[in-house]
Design a protein around this motif. Structure first.
Motif, PDB file in Angstrom:
ATOM      1  N   SER A 149      31.788  43.152  15.558  1.00 26.02           N
ATOM      2  CA  SER A 149      30.438  43.679  15.438  1.00 26.02           C
ATOM      3  C   SER A 149      30.335  44.782  14.410  1.00 26.02           C
ATOM      4  O   SER A 149      29.287  44.989  13.814  1.00 26.02           O
ATOM      5  CB  SER A 149      29.983  44.207  16.795  1.00 26.02           C
ATOM      6  OG  SER A 149      30.858  45.215  17.249  1.00 26.02           O
ATOM      7  N   SER A 150      31.408  45.549  14.202  1.00 27.60           N
ATOM      8  CA  SER A 150      31.326  46.682  13.285  1.00 27.60           C
ATOM      9  C   SER A 150      31.097  46.246  11.843  1.00 27.60           C
ATOM     10  O   SER A 150      30.701  47.038  11.009  1.00 27.60           O
ATOM     11  CB  SER A 150      32.589  47.535  13.372  1.00 27.60           C
ATOM     12  OG  SER A 150      33.715  46.777  13.037  1.00 27.60           O
ATOM     13  N   LEU A 151      31.344  44.962  11.556  1.00 28.72           N
ATOM     14  CA  LEU A 151      31.118  44.478  10.198  1.00 28.72           C
ATOM     15  C   LEU A 151      29.694  43.949   9.996  1.00 28.72           C
ATOM     16  O   LEU A 151      29.259  43.752   8.873  1.00 28.72           O
ATOM     17  CB  LEU A 151      32.093  43.325   9.888  1.00 28.72           C
ATOM     18  CG  LEU A 151      33.565  43.689   9.688  1.00 28.72           C
ATOM     19  CD1 LEU A 151      34.357  42.422   9.459  1.00 28.72           C
ATOM     20  CD2 LEU A 151      33.747  44.642   8.534  1.00 28.72           C
ATOM     21  N   THR A 152      28.997  43.715  11.097  1.00 27.35           N
ATOM     22  CA  THR A 152      27.756  42.950  11.018  1.00 27.35           C
ATOM     23  C   THR A 152      26.748  43.528  10.037  1.00 27.35           C
ATOM     24  O   THR A 152      26.218  42.832   9.181  1.00 27.35           O
ATOM     25  CB  THR A 152      27.117  42.838  12.415  1.00 27.35           C
ATOM     26  OG1 THR A 152      28.067  42.253  13.294  1.00 27.35           O
ATOM     27  CG2 THR A 152      25.863  41.993  12.347  1.00 27.35           C
ATOM     28  N   ASN A 153      26.467  44.820  10.155  1.00 31.74           N
ATOM     29  CA  ASN A 153      25.406  45.411   9.349  1.00 31.74           C
ATOM     30  C   ASN A 153      25.902  46.342   8.249  1.00 31.74           C
ATOM     31  O   ASN A 153      25.096  46.856   7.474  1.00 31.74           O
ATOM     32  CB  ASN A 153      24.444  46.179  10.270  1.00 31.74           C
ATOM     33  CG  ASN A 153      23.766  45.265  11.270  1.00 31.74           C
ATOM     34  OD1 ASN A 153      23.280  44.206  10.912  1.00 31.74           O
ATOM     35  ND2 ASN A 153      23.790  45.651  12.537  1.00 31.74           N
ATOM     36  N   ALA A 154      27.202  46.599   8.201  1.00 28.96           N
ATOM     37  CA  ALA A 154      27.721  47.525   7.194  1.00 28.96           C
ATOM     38  C   ALA A 154      27.612  46.892   5.808  1.00 28.96           C
ATOM     39  O   ALA A 154      28.009  45.748   5.605  1.00 28.96           O
ATOM     40  CB  ALA A 154      29.175  47.868   7.495  1.00 28.96           C
ATOM     41  N   PRO A 155      27.069  47.607   4.829  1.00 24.81           N
ATOM     42  CA  PRO A 155      26.901  47.035   3.484  1.00 24.81           C
ATOM     43  C   PRO A 155      28.228  46.907   2.749  1.00 24.81           C
ATOM     44  O   PRO A 155      29.199  47.603   3.058  1.00 24.81           O
ATOM     45  CB  PRO A 155      25.992  48.059   2.795  1.00 24.81           C
ATOM     46  CG  PRO A 155      26.270  49.349   3.500  1.00 24.81           C
ATOM     47  CD  PRO A 155      26.536  48.978   4.928  1.00 24.81           C
ATOM     48  N   VAL A 305      38.706  50.370  21.437  1.00 29.65           N
ATOM     49  CA  VAL A 305      37.743  49.296  21.703  1.00 29.65           C
ATOM     50  C   VAL A 305      37.188  48.750  20.394  1.00 29.65           C
ATOM     51  O   VAL A 305      37.113  47.532  20.187  1.00 29.65           O
ATOM     52  CB  VAL A 305      36.592  49.810  22.594  1.00 29.65           C
ATOM     53  CG1 VAL A 305      35.480  48.764  22.688  1.00 29.65           C
ATOM     54  CG2 VAL A 305      37.105  50.145  23.982  1.00 29.65           C
ATOM     55  N   SER A 306      36.825  49.644  19.477  1.00 32.21           N
ATOM     56  CA  SER A 306      36.252  49.229  18.195  1.00 32.21           C
ATOM     57  C   SER A 306      37.237  48.396  17.390  1.00 32.21           C
ATOM     58  O   SER A 306      36.889  47.351  16.840  1.00 32.21           O
ATOM     59  CB  SER A 306      35.839  50.472  17.401  1.00 32.21           C
ATOM     60  OG  SER A 306      35.338  50.114  16.136  1.00 32.21           O
ATOM     61  N   MET A 307      38.481  48.836  17.333  1.00 36.11           N
ATOM     62  CA  MET A 307      39.486  48.109  16.557  1.00 36.11           C
ATOM     63  C   MET A 307      39.816  46.769  17.192  1.00 36.11           C
ATOM     64  O   MET A 307      40.060  45.777  16.498  1.00 36.11           O
ATOM     65  CB  MET A 307      40.742  48.965  16.407  1.00 36.11           C
ATOM     66  CG  MET A 307      40.526  50.223  15.579  1.00 36.11           C
ATOM     67  SD  MET A 307      42.013  51.252  15.455  1.00 36.11           S
ATOM     68  CE  MET A 307      42.978  50.272  14.321  1.00 36.11           C
ATOM     69  N   ALA A 308      39.832  46.731  18.533  1.00 31.95           N
ATOM     70  CA  ALA A 308      40.094  45.459  19.220  1.00 31.95           C
ATOM     71  C   ALA A 308      38.974  44.467  18.947  1.00 31.95           C
ATOM     72  O   ALA A 308      39.214  43.272  18.738  1.00 31.95           O
ATOM     73  CB  ALA A 308      40.253  45.701  20.714  1.00 31.95           C
ATOM     74  N   LYS A 309      37.732  44.946  18.927  1.00 32.10           N
ATOM     75  CA  LYS A 309      36.600  44.062  18.620  1.00 32.10           C
ATOM     76  C   LYS A 309      36.694  43.526  17.192  1.00 32.10           C
ATOM     77  O   LYS A 309      36.268  42.403  16.914  1.00 32.10           O
ATOM     78  CB  LYS A 309      35.284  44.815  18.810  1.00 32.10           C
ATOM     79  CG  LYS A 309      34.883  45.013  20.262  1.00 32.10           C
ATOM     80  CD  LYS A 309      33.529  45.691  20.350  1.00 32.10           C
ATOM     81  CE  LYS A 309      33.067  45.830  21.788  1.00 32.10           C
ATOM     82  NZ  LYS A 309      31.744  46.488  21.884  1.00 32.10           N
ATOM     83  N   LEU A 310      37.219  44.337  16.307  1.00 32.69           N
ATOM     84  CA  LEU A 310      37.363  43.912  14.919  1.00 32.69           C
ATOM     85  C   LEU A 310      38.375  42.787  14.787  1.00 32.69           C
ATOM     86  O   LEU A 310      38.381  42.030  13.832  1.00 32.69           O
ATOM     87  CB  LEU A 310      37.785  45.093  14.044  1.00 32.69           C
ATOM     88  CG  LEU A 310      37.985  44.823  12.557  1.00 32.69           C
ATOM     89  CD1 LEU A 310      36.680  44.363  11.931  1.00 32.69           C
ATOM     90  CD2 LEU A 310      38.504  46.052  11.848  1.00 32.69           C
TER      91      LEU A 310
END
Length: 614
Positions: A149-155, A305-310
C-alpha cells in the motif's frame, strides 16, 4: 453426475494443486479415482502391478517410511500422497503404512498425466520434491515481493534517481562495464546523437556478452535493449511496480514530456521503506535523553508492519530492525558515558542472538555482553557495572525486555576481561557438558555494537581455531542442536504446541527457524566461518565438505519462507494492536501455504537426518 462422484469432485477440487482446475477437469479425474478402505497397520504396495498410484486421504492417517524404516512424513485428511510419483530410486524404497483407519482415493498416475497434459503447472506440483516446490515458491515470492500500500499513491519523484547515467552508442561493452563500476550503477542509457537509443544492464553484460563469449571490445549496442520501456514522471510508484512485473524488468527510464530525466530501479522501490529506517536511525542518534528514545521506540512496530506490507523479505526486514536496535544501543552507550564519564579502559559492547545475526524483529528480548580490556583494575571494572545497568535499563524502557536467561552485561559472568572470555570458550569447546553447549549456542553468535571490535575479533579467531579441529565438540554440538525438531509428521499435519495463552499453534521460531540457525552455526564452526548471519553462513559453507551447494540453497529457501510467514503473522498482530509472537495457527494460512510450509519442514528434517548420520 451421481451423488458419490459429485462428493469426490467437491473434495478434490479444494485440494492444491487441483484447485487450479475447472469442474470439468476435476470430474474427469474423479471418474478415475478408486475408493478403498484400509485398516490400521495395513501396508500398501507402493508399486502394485507396475502401477504408480497417487493417493488422496479422505479420512485417517497414512505414513511413509524409508528403507531404514524411519518415519519420513504423514498424510491426513485432504493431503495428497504423491511421494511415489517421482519414480526415482528413493521413491522405490518407500513404504506406505496406515496409522489410523483410512479412506483413500487412488488414481493411476499414468492416466492422471494424460489428463493433465494441458495443465503443466498442476503436473509439475505433483512431480516436484519438497525442496523443488519450495525453491519454486520462493522464486515466485522474490519476483513479486514489491507489492504494498505504501507505493500506491507515492509519486515517481519520491523514488527515482536524477539524472540517468548515459553513455555514447560508440562505446564498447568494456567501456560500459567500467563506467557502471565507476558510477556504482546497474544500468546505462545508450545515447545516440540527440536521443536515447536503448538501455544496457549489468545482467545484459553477463548474459549477452560473458555467457555468449562475445568480445568485450564489441559495441555496446550489440547487447543493449532497444525500444526500452519508460515511465512518465507524473505516474506513481504502484504504476512503476505494475510495469516492472508485467514486463519482467528491473529498470525504468523516467521521462518528462518525452525527455529522459532519470532512472527508477526495483531496488529504489524496495529501499524506500528502508529509507524510513535510515531516517529513524539518524533521529535516534540525536536523542537527548532516555525518555526521547522511548518515544522513538514506539515507531518500531509501525515500521515493521509497513515493511512487511511492502513485501520486504525476512532477511531485509531483520537487517533493518537489527540496525535500529544497534542505533538505540549506541545512543544509550553515549548517554551513559555522558553521565558516568568516559570509559576508563577499552571495551566492546556485544550483542548476541538474533540481533548479532541481523535477524531481529520487534518485541525481542535483549541479549548482550561486555568484553573489557585485560588491563582493567577492580575499581575500573566497577565503572562497567554502573555502565551496563544504565544501558540495559534503557533498552528495557525502549521495549527490549530483560533477557529471561539473564544473558546481559548486567550479569557479572557476561561482563569480563578478554582473557576470561577466551578461557570461557576454551572450556566450552574442550569440556562440552550440557551447560557449555547451551552457552555455545548463545555466545557463538556475537557481534560488536560499540567499542574496540578487535577484542571480539581476537576471541572469535582463537575460538574458531579450536572448534574447527575439535570433531568431538562438533559432534556434541550437533546432537544438542538436533533436539529441536521441525513440527511435522507426529500430530497429523503438524506438531502443535501451546503458547502462553494456551492456544495451540506452530512455533515458527523454535521449531522452524532455530533448527536451521543451529545447522548453519555447526557448518560455520566446522569450516572456520566468522560471519554469524544465518543466510551468509549457509552461503559461505556451500560447496565445502560440510554442506553441498544444493543443500545450502534448500536450507536458505526454507529459512526465508519461515521468516516470511513469521513476519507476516507478526505484522497482522501488530496492526491489530496485539503483542507479536511466533505461534502461527495453521488455519491462518491457505491450504497451499500449508503445503509449502510442510515442504520447508521436510527440508529441515532431511538435513537433520543427514547430520545425525555424519
Amino acid at each position: 453426475m451421481n451423488a458419490a462422484l459429485n462428493d469426490i469432485v467437491d473434495f478434490i477440487k479444494a485440494i492444491p494443486p487441483f484447485n487450479l482446475l475447472n469442474d470439468q477437469d476435476c470430474h474427469l479425474i474423479a471418474k478415475r479415482a478408486s475408493i478403498g478402505y484400509y485398516r490400521n497397520d495395513t501396508i500398501l504396495d507402493a508399486h502394485d502391478n507396475d502401477q504408480v498410484m497417487l493417493y488422496i486421504v479422505k479420512k485417517g492417517v497414512l505414513a511413509y517410511y524409508n528403507d531404514s524404516d524411519e518415519l519420513q512424513g504423514k498424510f491426513s485428511e485432504g493431503d495428497l500422497c504423491s511421494v511415489l510419483c517421482q519414480l526415482d530410486a528413493e521413491a522405490l524404497q518407500i513404504s506406505l503404512r496406515v496409522e489410523e483407519d483410512c479412506l483413500l482415493y487412488a488414481i493411476d498416475f499414468n492416466e492422471l498425466e494424460t489428463l493433465l497434459i494441458e495443465h503443466p503447472n498442476v503436473l509439475q506440483f505433483l512431480l516436484q520434491t519438497a525442496p523443488q516446490r519450495l525453491q519454486h515458491k520462493m522464486g515466485a515470492i522474490n519476483e513479486s515481493a514489491l507489492i504494498a500500500s505504501s507505493l500506491t499513491n507515492a509519486p515517481i519523484t519520491d523514488y527515482y534517481n536524477n539524472p540517468a547515467i548515459t553513455i555514447s552508442m560508440q562505446a564498447s561493452i568494456q567501456d560500459a562495464a567500467k563506467y557502471m563500476t565507476e558510477k556504482a550503477v546497474s544500468c546505462l542509457i545508450i545515447m545516440g546523437a540527440t536521443e536515447p537509443t536503448g538501455i544496457v544492464t549489468d545482467k545484459d553484460i553477463r548474459r549477452r556478452c560473458v555467457a555468449d563469449g562475445l568480445s568485450s571490445q564489441c559495441s555496446v549496442t550489440e547487447i543493449m535493449t532497444a525500444n526500452m520501456t519508460t515511465i512518465d514522471i507524473n505516474l506513481c510508484g504502484h504504476d512503476a511496480l505494475a510495469l516492472m512485473i508485467s514486463q519482467r524488468i528491473h529498470h525504468l527510464p523516467v521521462t518528462k514530456h518525452g525527455a529522459l530525466v532519470g532512472m527508477l530501479t526495483a531496488t529504489d522501490l524496495m529501499n524506500q521503506e528502508g529509507h524510513h529506517a535510515v531516517n529513524l536511525s539518524s533521529v535516534i542518534h540525536k536523542a537527548s535523553s532516555v525518555d526521547a528514545l522511548v518515544e522513538l521506540s514506539l515507531i518500531l512496530p509501525k515500521l515493521q508492519v509497513s515493511m512487511a506490507k511492502l513485501g520486504a523479505s525476512a532477511d531485509y526486514l531483520g537487517k533493518n530492525i537489527s540496525a535500529l536496535t544497534m542505533a538505540f544501543t549506541i545512543r544509550l552507550i553515549e548517554l551513559a558515558e555522558q553521565k558516568l564519564g568516559k570509559a576508563p579502559v577499552g571495551y566492546a559492547w556485544l550483542c548476541a542472538g538474533s540481533q548479532a545475526r541481523q535477524e531481529q524483529l520487534v518485541s525481542s528480548d535483549q541479549d548482550n555482553a561486555l568484553i573489557i580490556a585485560d588491563c582493567a583494575t577492580a575499581e575500573q571494572e566497577a565503572w562497567f557495572e554502573s555502565f551496563a545497568h544504565f544501558v540495559c535499563d534503557g533498552l528495557a524502557a525502549c521495549g527490549y525486555i530483560y533477557c529471561p536467561g539473564n544473558i546481559m552485561a548486567t550479569n557479572p559472568a557476561w561482563r569480563q576481561k578478554k582473557q576470561i572470555w577466551q578461557d570461557y570458550f576454551t572450556d566450552w569447546v574442550t569440556q562440552p557438558d550440557p551447560q557449555a553447549l547451551l552457552n555455545s549456542s548463545v555466545f557463538f553468535d556475537l557481534a560488536t555494537v560499540y567499542g574496540d571490535s578487535a577484542l571480539l575479533h581476537d576471541v572469535r579467531r582463537s575460538m574458531l581455531q579450536k572448534t574447527q579441529k575439535n570433531t568431538l565438540f562438533q559432534a556434541h554440538l550437533s546432537r544438542n542442536a538436533l533436539l529441536q525438531k521441525p513440527p511435522l509428521g507426529f500430530f497429523r499435519d503438524f506438531v502443535l504446541i501451546q503458547d502462553g495463552n494456551n492456544i495451540k499453534g506452530l512455533d515458527l521460531k523454535h521449531n522452524g527457524l532455530a533448527p536451521i540457525i543451529n545447522l548453519a552455526r555447526i557448518y560455520a564452526l566446522a569450516e572456520g566461518i566468522e560471519d554469524v548471519n544465518t543466510i551468509m553462513r549457509l552461503r559461505l559453507a556451500a560447496g565445502t565438505p560440510s554442506l553441498s551447494r544444493t543443500e545450502s540453497a534448500n536450507l536458505i529457501d526454507a529459512f526465508e519462507l519461515l521468516g516470511m510467514l513469521r513476519a507476516e503473522h507478526q505484522a497482522k498482530q501488530l496492526a491489530n494492536g496485539d503483542a507479536a509472537d511466533s505461534y502461527l495457527l495453521p488455519k491462518e494460512i491457505s491450504r497451499l501455504e500449508r503445503e509449502h510450509l510442510k515442504d520447508a519442514f521436510k527440508v529441515i528434517k532431511a538435513m537433520q537426518s543427514y547430520r545425525q548420520m555424519v
